[in-house]
Design an enzyme around this catalytic site. Structure first.
Site, PDB file in Angstrom:
ATOM      1  N   TYR A 210      53.230  38.632  23.089  1.00 50.03           N
ATOM      2  CA  TYR A 210      52.157  38.871  24.055  1.00 50.03           C
ATOM      3  C   TYR A 210      52.620  38.884  25.512  1.00 50.03           C
ATOM      4  O   TYR A 210      53.325  37.975  25.960  1.00 50.03           O
ATOM      5  CB  TYR A 210      51.069  37.798  23.910  1.00 50.03           C
ATOM      6  CG  TYR A 210      49.700  38.305  24.347  1.00 50.03           C
ATOM      7  CD1 TYR A 210      48.827  38.879  23.434  1.00 50.03           C
ATOM      8  CD2 TYR A 210      49.296  38.243  25.678  1.00 50.03           C
ATOM      9  CE1 TYR A 210      47.590  39.371  23.834  1.00 50.03           C
ATOM     10  CE2 TYR A 210      48.064  38.736  26.086  1.00 50.03           C
ATOM     11  CZ  TYR A 210      47.213  39.294  25.153  1.00 50.03           C
ATOM     12  OH  TYR A 210      45.994  39.782  25.543  1.00 50.03           O
ATOM     13  N   GLY A 211      52.183  39.869  26.242  1.00 49.68           N
ATOM     14  CA  GLY A 211      52.268  39.930  27.712  1.00 49.68           C
ATOM     15  C   GLY A 211      53.557  39.403  28.299  1.00 49.68           C
ATOM     16  O   GLY A 211      54.662  39.779  27.873  1.00 49.68           O
ATOM     17  N   GLY A 212      53.405  38.534  29.273  1.00 49.90           N
ATOM     18  CA  GLY A 212      54.538  38.004  30.019  1.00 49.90           C
ATOM     19  C   GLY A 212      55.576  37.299  29.159  1.00 49.90           C
ATOM     20  O   GLY A 212      56.716  37.119  29.588  1.00 49.90           O
ATOM     21  N   SER A 261      47.132  33.754  38.594  1.00 49.87           N
ATOM     22  CA  SER A 261      46.689  34.603  37.485  1.00 49.87           C
ATOM     23  C   SER A 261      45.161  34.560  37.371  1.00 49.87           C
ATOM     24  O   SER A 261      44.560  33.497  37.498  1.00 49.87           O
ATOM     25  CB  SER A 261      47.298  34.114  36.172  1.00 49.87           C
ATOM     26  OG  SER A 261      48.701  34.108  36.275  1.00 49.87           O
ATOM     27  N   CYS A 263      42.879  35.571  39.366  1.00 48.10           N
ATOM     28  CA  CYS A 263      42.157  35.216  40.593  1.00 48.10           C
ATOM     29  C   CYS A 263      41.930  36.415  41.507  1.00 48.10           C
ATOM     30  O   CYS A 263      41.615  36.257  42.680  1.00 48.10           O
ATOM     31  CB  CYS A 263      42.882  34.102  41.339  1.00 48.10           C
ATOM     32  SG  CYS A 263      42.705  32.496  40.547  1.00 48.10           S
ATOM     33  N   ASN A 267      41.872  43.395  41.240  1.00 46.10           N
ATOM     34  CA  ASN A 267      40.625  43.798  41.885  1.00 46.10           C
ATOM     35  C   ASN A 267      40.828  44.140  43.357  1.00 46.10           C
ATOM     36  O   ASN A 267      40.331  45.159  43.833  1.00 46.10           O
ATOM     37  CB  ASN A 267      39.582  42.691  41.749  1.00 46.10           C
ATOM     38  CG  ASN A 267      38.839  42.786  40.431  1.00 46.10           C
ATOM     39  OD1 ASN A 267      37.825  43.462  40.334  1.00 46.10           O
ATOM     40  ND2 ASN A 267      39.373  42.147  39.405  1.00 46.10           N
ATOM     41  N   ARG A 378      43.538  42.472  27.573  1.00 43.72           N
ATOM     42  CA  ARG A 378      44.225  43.200  28.647  1.00 43.72           C
ATOM     43  C   ARG A 378      44.298  44.698  28.359  1.00 43.72           C
ATOM     44  O   ARG A 378      44.216  45.116  27.203  1.00 43.72           O
ATOM     45  CB  ARG A 378      45.658  42.672  28.795  1.00 43.72           C
ATOM     46  CG  ARG A 378      45.745  41.184  29.167  1.00 43.72           C
ATOM     47  CD  ARG A 378      46.214  40.987  30.577  1.00 43.72           C
ATOM     48  NE  ARG A 378      46.074  39.606  31.022  1.00 43.72           N
ATOM     49  CZ  ARG A 378      46.322  39.221  32.277  1.00 43.72           C
ATOM     50  NH1 ARG A 378      46.717  40.081  33.187  1.00 43.72           N
ATOM     51  NH2 ARG A 378      46.156  37.971  32.639  1.00 43.72           N
TER      52      ARG A 378
HETATM   53  P1  GTP Z   1      46.655  38.462  36.546  1.00 50.47           P
HETATM   54  O1  GTP Z   1      46.820  39.844  35.996  1.00 50.47           O
HETATM   55  O2  GTP Z   1      46.445  37.438  35.500  1.00 50.47           O
HETATM   56  O3  GTP Z   1      47.776  38.075  37.481  1.00 50.47           O
HETATM   57  O4  GTP Z   1      45.234  38.411  37.344  1.00 50.47           O
HETATM   58  P2  GTP Z   1      44.724  39.044  38.727  1.00 50.47           P
HETATM   59  O5  GTP Z   1      45.062  38.130  39.859  1.00 50.47           O
HETATM   60  O6  GTP Z   1      45.129  40.452  38.861  1.00 50.47           O
HETATM   61  O7  GTP Z   1      43.123  38.934  38.568  1.00 50.47           O
HETATM   62  P3  GTP Z   1      42.007  40.076  38.371  1.00 50.47           P
HETATM   63  O8  GTP Z   1      41.923  41.015  39.535  1.00 50.47           O
HETATM   64  O9  GTP Z   1      42.207  40.676  37.048  1.00 50.47           O
HETATM   65  O10 GTP Z   1      40.658  39.220  38.384  1.00 50.47           O
HETATM   66  C1  GTP Z   1      40.406  38.180  37.494  1.00 50.47           C
HETATM   67  C2  GTP Z   1      38.971  37.756  37.516  1.00 50.47           C
HETATM   68  O11 GTP Z   1      38.540  37.419  38.845  1.00 50.47           O
HETATM   69  C3  GTP Z   1      38.033  38.821  37.010  1.00 50.47           C
HETATM   70  O12 GTP Z   1      37.144  38.247  36.085  1.00 50.47           O
HETATM   71  C4  GTP Z   1      37.277  39.266  38.240  1.00 50.47           C
HETATM   72  O13 GTP Z   1      35.970  39.661  37.925  1.00 50.47           O
HETATM   73  C5  GTP Z   1      37.295  38.046  39.145  1.00 50.47           C
HETATM   74  N1  GTP Z   1      37.259  38.426  40.578  1.00 50.47           N
HETATM   75  C6  GTP Z   1      38.117  39.271  41.194  1.00 50.47           C
HETATM   76  N2  GTP Z   1      37.788  39.438  42.500  1.00 50.47           N
HETATM   77  C7  GTP Z   1      36.695  38.663  42.715  1.00 50.47           C
HETATM   78  C8  GTP Z   1      35.874  38.399  43.873  1.00 50.47           C
HETATM   79  O14 GTP Z   1      36.094  38.902  44.966  1.00 50.47           O
HETATM   80  N3  GTP Z   1      34.832  37.534  43.702  1.00 50.47           N
HETATM   81  C9  GTP Z   1      34.572  36.944  42.502  1.00 50.47           C
HETATM   82  N4  GTP Z   1      33.538  36.102  42.427  1.00 50.47           N
HETATM   83  N5  GTP Z   1      35.312  37.180  41.377  1.00 50.47           N
HETATM   84  C10 GTP Z   1      36.365  38.018  41.485  1.00 50.47           C
HETATM   85  C1  SPV Z   2      49.641  36.633  34.685  1.00 43.02           C
HETATM   86  O1  SPV Z   2      49.374  35.754  33.868  1.00 43.02           O
HETATM   87  O2  SPV Z   2      49.825  36.375  35.897  1.00 43.02           O
HETATM   88  C2  SPV Z   2      49.714  38.040  34.232  1.00 43.02           C
HETATM   89  C3  SPV Z   2      49.657  38.317  32.797  1.00 43.02           C
HETATM   90  O3  SPV Z   2      49.871  38.926  35.056  1.00 43.02           O
HETATM   91  S1  SPV Z   2      51.205  38.172  32.010  1.00 43.02           S
HETATM   92  O4  SPV Z   2      51.907  39.430  32.113  1.00 43.02           O
HETATM   93  O5  SPV Z   2      50.946  37.868  30.580  1.00 43.02           O
HETATM   94  O6  SPV Z   2      51.974  37.123  32.615  1.00 43.02           O
HETATM   95 MN    MN Z   3      49.952  38.078  37.222  1.00 37.96          MN
END
Ligand code: GTP
Ligand code: SPV
Ligand code: MN
Length: 606
Positions: A210-212, A261, A263, A267, A378
């Site tokens: 899986y993933g990472g 991750s 957070c 987005n 994912r």
């Molecule tokens: P990894 O791939 O794990 O590193 O995650 P990431 O940092 O790319 O996070 P991602 O953008 O996938 O967002 C993760 C979650 O945060 C999702 O459920 C989004 O809906 C939520 N989220 C993102 N931006 C916001 C925001 O501005 N406000 C709120 N309330 N939730 C947010």
């Molecule tokens: C994270 O967990 O920060 C990710 C998903 O981006 S993974 O590639 O599984 O580490």
């Molecule tokens: Mn990440």
């Protein structure tokens, strides 16, 4: 030529150890990718999705014990345990190799060993690195094709670059003669090892697909191994998105963001601004490599070539650009499947279907207590399918960094945005960042902060104290005026009723606008005990159903909470040992003095 000899010798040696039925060198072509997917469908490891709804796309379902990165089975095997530091699992490299060799012995029996040459970073960039991954997972090979520059061209490039990072990966599920394979082969948790040998630039991963854990270019090479190279060669490998933002006059800047991750990196990287005339485009959504050029400024490249994004919560409303990226040619993992063979997850647009196949491949109806898609489901897709991909995304010279964001989920204390007073103060902000553990995870820890310096806690390949020192050293090579300012953002502050106070997502462009204008010296700020905060009216909230009082609350510095915060940071620093740089204690002391001074002033007024 010697490099090819080295490469061949290593592949042969690993094949003798793992005993695959066949060795297959990937050429990285589209035809090969299609063939690999077809083979996985034949083996019943993948299901093709409805070609009218999701052309060229496939769904995979993992074993329920293999659904995310396993931090407690991830090891930094440096010779000296003190080089791994207090935040990593450490094992003696010889010992770990002995244990893992006995697991690898015959582990690929009945399987094909894919040899995957891949490049992290644009061709021709001074920072780009070649990796060679050996894997017995066709799923991993397909994902690597989407996530990296993979194939024959990379082998040619080996002549120029001169070295590669070897990575050995096995799912740890050998097949006896005639044994029928399972849908998602993997090994039990106690046999999983995600191992890094920083002194040899070597990665060994066993037992997870899986993933990472398994796509070794991502967290293993581009972060853990790269952090060690970066420390030695004076550059930086960070868990950061890279975005390009353009104002209504057509002027552009590049901004980085380090959030833990799940957070909000993906987005923010693809955000659709809700303020007229502004545009955001994507350079990267997870990892950035930075270096300083002779002009004393920081430049960044995205070492990846695809997205491995959180599907859950992704919708046209929250992230339309991600939804458009995954319209076709996408691999989905652990999502739910609709009756007409499309994908579904909690938070996607539209009504909840009456019937689904859930991620465990069982019937699902809304009455069922479990979620239909796994929370860490994912999508994997080539970055080229992103409708707002910035032209600069793969330019070898990188992009000039104007600002660095840090942040996480903090229901209290941390304002919507504050700006660093200096580079060292910014490093202090990054060192103390963290996310509040939510009710959804560990219930007896609610409200507690898990500190996660620069969102790198699970990804630093050496001692966290040395890592923070490296940040300070990078700054010392230039001068303040040339370095990007660091901004602490918090989209996740909550009111007393537990509701998010800031609408987030596209509205985060309002904060980006203030940051953009700060870089140009045109936006105003008040100096507070913790840094610069936007002045009243400096954040554009036109068109938002939000009162100025609510914004004031979001930008408030609660001195009592901050006094507690400083205590908590001091206690955290203690847990990291004596390598925490003195400069960071200085910043902490100064912050405490400013807070105390402010309190005294307040009392005098009363
Ligand atoms: P990894 O791939 O794990 O590193 O995650 P990431 O940092 O790319 O996070 P991602 O953008 O996938 O967002 C993760 C979650 O945060 C999702 O459920 C989004 O809906 C939520 N989220 C993102 N931006 C916001 C925001 O501005 N406000 C709120 N309330 N939730 C947010
Ligand atoms: C994270 O967990 O920060 C990710 C998903 O981006 S993974 O590639 O599984 O580490
Ligand atoms: Mn990440």
């Amino acid at each position: 030529m010697i490099r090819y000899d080295q490469l061949n010798a290593w592949v042969q040696e690993m094949a003798v150890l793992c005993e695959p039925d066949e060795i297959y060198w990937c050429d990285g072509t589209e035809e090969e990718y299609q063939k690999m997917l077809e083979e996985l469908v034949m083996q019943k490891k993948a299901i093709p999705l409805n070609p009218l709804k999701r052309p060229g796309s496939y769904a995979f379902f993992s074993d329920p014990s293999d659904v995310a990165r396993v931090e407690n089975r991830t090891f930094i095997a440096s010779k000296d345990p003190n080089d791994a530091g207090p935040t990593n699992n450490w094992m003696d490299p010889d010992e770990l190799k002995k244990v893992m060799k006995s697991l690898y012995k015959g582990s690929m029996k009945g399987r094909k060993m894919y040899v995957i040459p891949y490049m992290m970073g644009p061709f021709g960039s001074p920072l780009s690195k070649i990796g060679i991954q050996l894997t017995d997972s066709g799923y991993v090979a397909c994902n690597m094709r989407l996530m990296t520059h993979m194939g024959r061209d990379v082998l040619k490039e080996l002549e120029t670059i001169g070295s590669f990072v070897p990575g050995l990966h096995s799912v740890g599920y050998p097949l006896k003669d005639g044994q029928i394979d399972v849908m998602w082969p993997s090994a039990p948790i106690e046999k999983k090892f995600i191992a890094h040998f920083p002194e040899e630039n070597l990665i060994w991963s066993y037992g997870s697909g899986y993933g990472g854990n398994a796509l070794l270019g991502k967290k293993c090479l581009a972060l853990r191994i790269a952090t060690v190279l970066a420390r030695d060669e004076m550059w930086m490998a960070e868990h950061m998105l890279i975005l390009k933002i353009t104002n209504p006059e057509g002027k552009s800047k590049f901004i980085l963001g380090a959030f833990p991750s799940a957070c909000g990196k993906t987005n923010l990287a693809m955000l659709v601004p809700t303020i007229p005339g502004w545009k955001v485009e994507t350079v990267g959504d997870d990892i950035a490599w930075l270096w300083m050029k002779d002009d004393g400024r920081l430049y960044a490249i995205n070492p990846e070539a695809g997205f491995f994004g959180v599907a859950r919560g992704t919708s046209f409303e929250s992230n339309s650009n991600a939804m458009m990226s995954i319209r076709k040619n996408t691999i989905f993992t652990n999502v739910a499947i609709t009756d007409d063979q499309d994908v579904w997850w909690e938070g996607i647009d539209g009504p909840i279907p009456n019937h689904l196949m859930d991620w465990k491949c069982e019937d699902w109806t809304p009455e069922k207590k479990t979620t239909a898609a796994h929370p860490n489901c994912r999508f994997t897709v080539s970055i080229k399918q992103c409708p707002v991909l910035a032209d600069e995304w793969d330019q070898p010279e990188g992009v000039l960094v104007s600002a660095i964001l840090v942040g996480g989920r903090r229901p209290t204390t941390i304002p919507l945005v504050h700006e660093s007073l200096s580079w060292n103060h910014g490093v202090f902000m990054g060192s103390m960042m963290g996310s509040e553990i939510t009710a959804a995870t560990i219930s007896d820890q609610i409200g507690k902060v898990r500190r996660d310096p620069f969102a790198m806690l699970p990804f630093i390949g050496y001692h966290v104290g040395d890592y923070l020192k490296h940040w300070l050293d990078m700054g010392a090579r230039s001068n303040e005026a040339l370095l990007p300012k660091i901004y602490y953002v918090n989209w996740f502050r909550k009111d007393d009723g537990g509701h998010y106070m800031w609408p987030g997502f596209g509205h985060n462009s309002r904060v980006l606008k203030w940051i953009f204008e700060r870089c140009d010296g045109t936006a105003t700020a008040d100096l507070t005990s913790i840094g610069y905060i936007p002045t009243k009216d400096a954040i554009d909230i036109r068109g938002l159903p939000m009162q100025h009082e609510a914004l004031d609350k979001l930008l408030e510095v609660d001195h009592d909470l901050w006094v507690e915060e400083v205590k908590s940071i001091r206690a955290y620093y203690k847990t990291l040992g004596d390598k925490i740089p003195r400069e960071l204690y200085d910043e902490l002391d100064k912050c405490e003095l400013r807070l105390n001074y402010h309190k005294e002033q307040e009392q005098e007024v009363k």
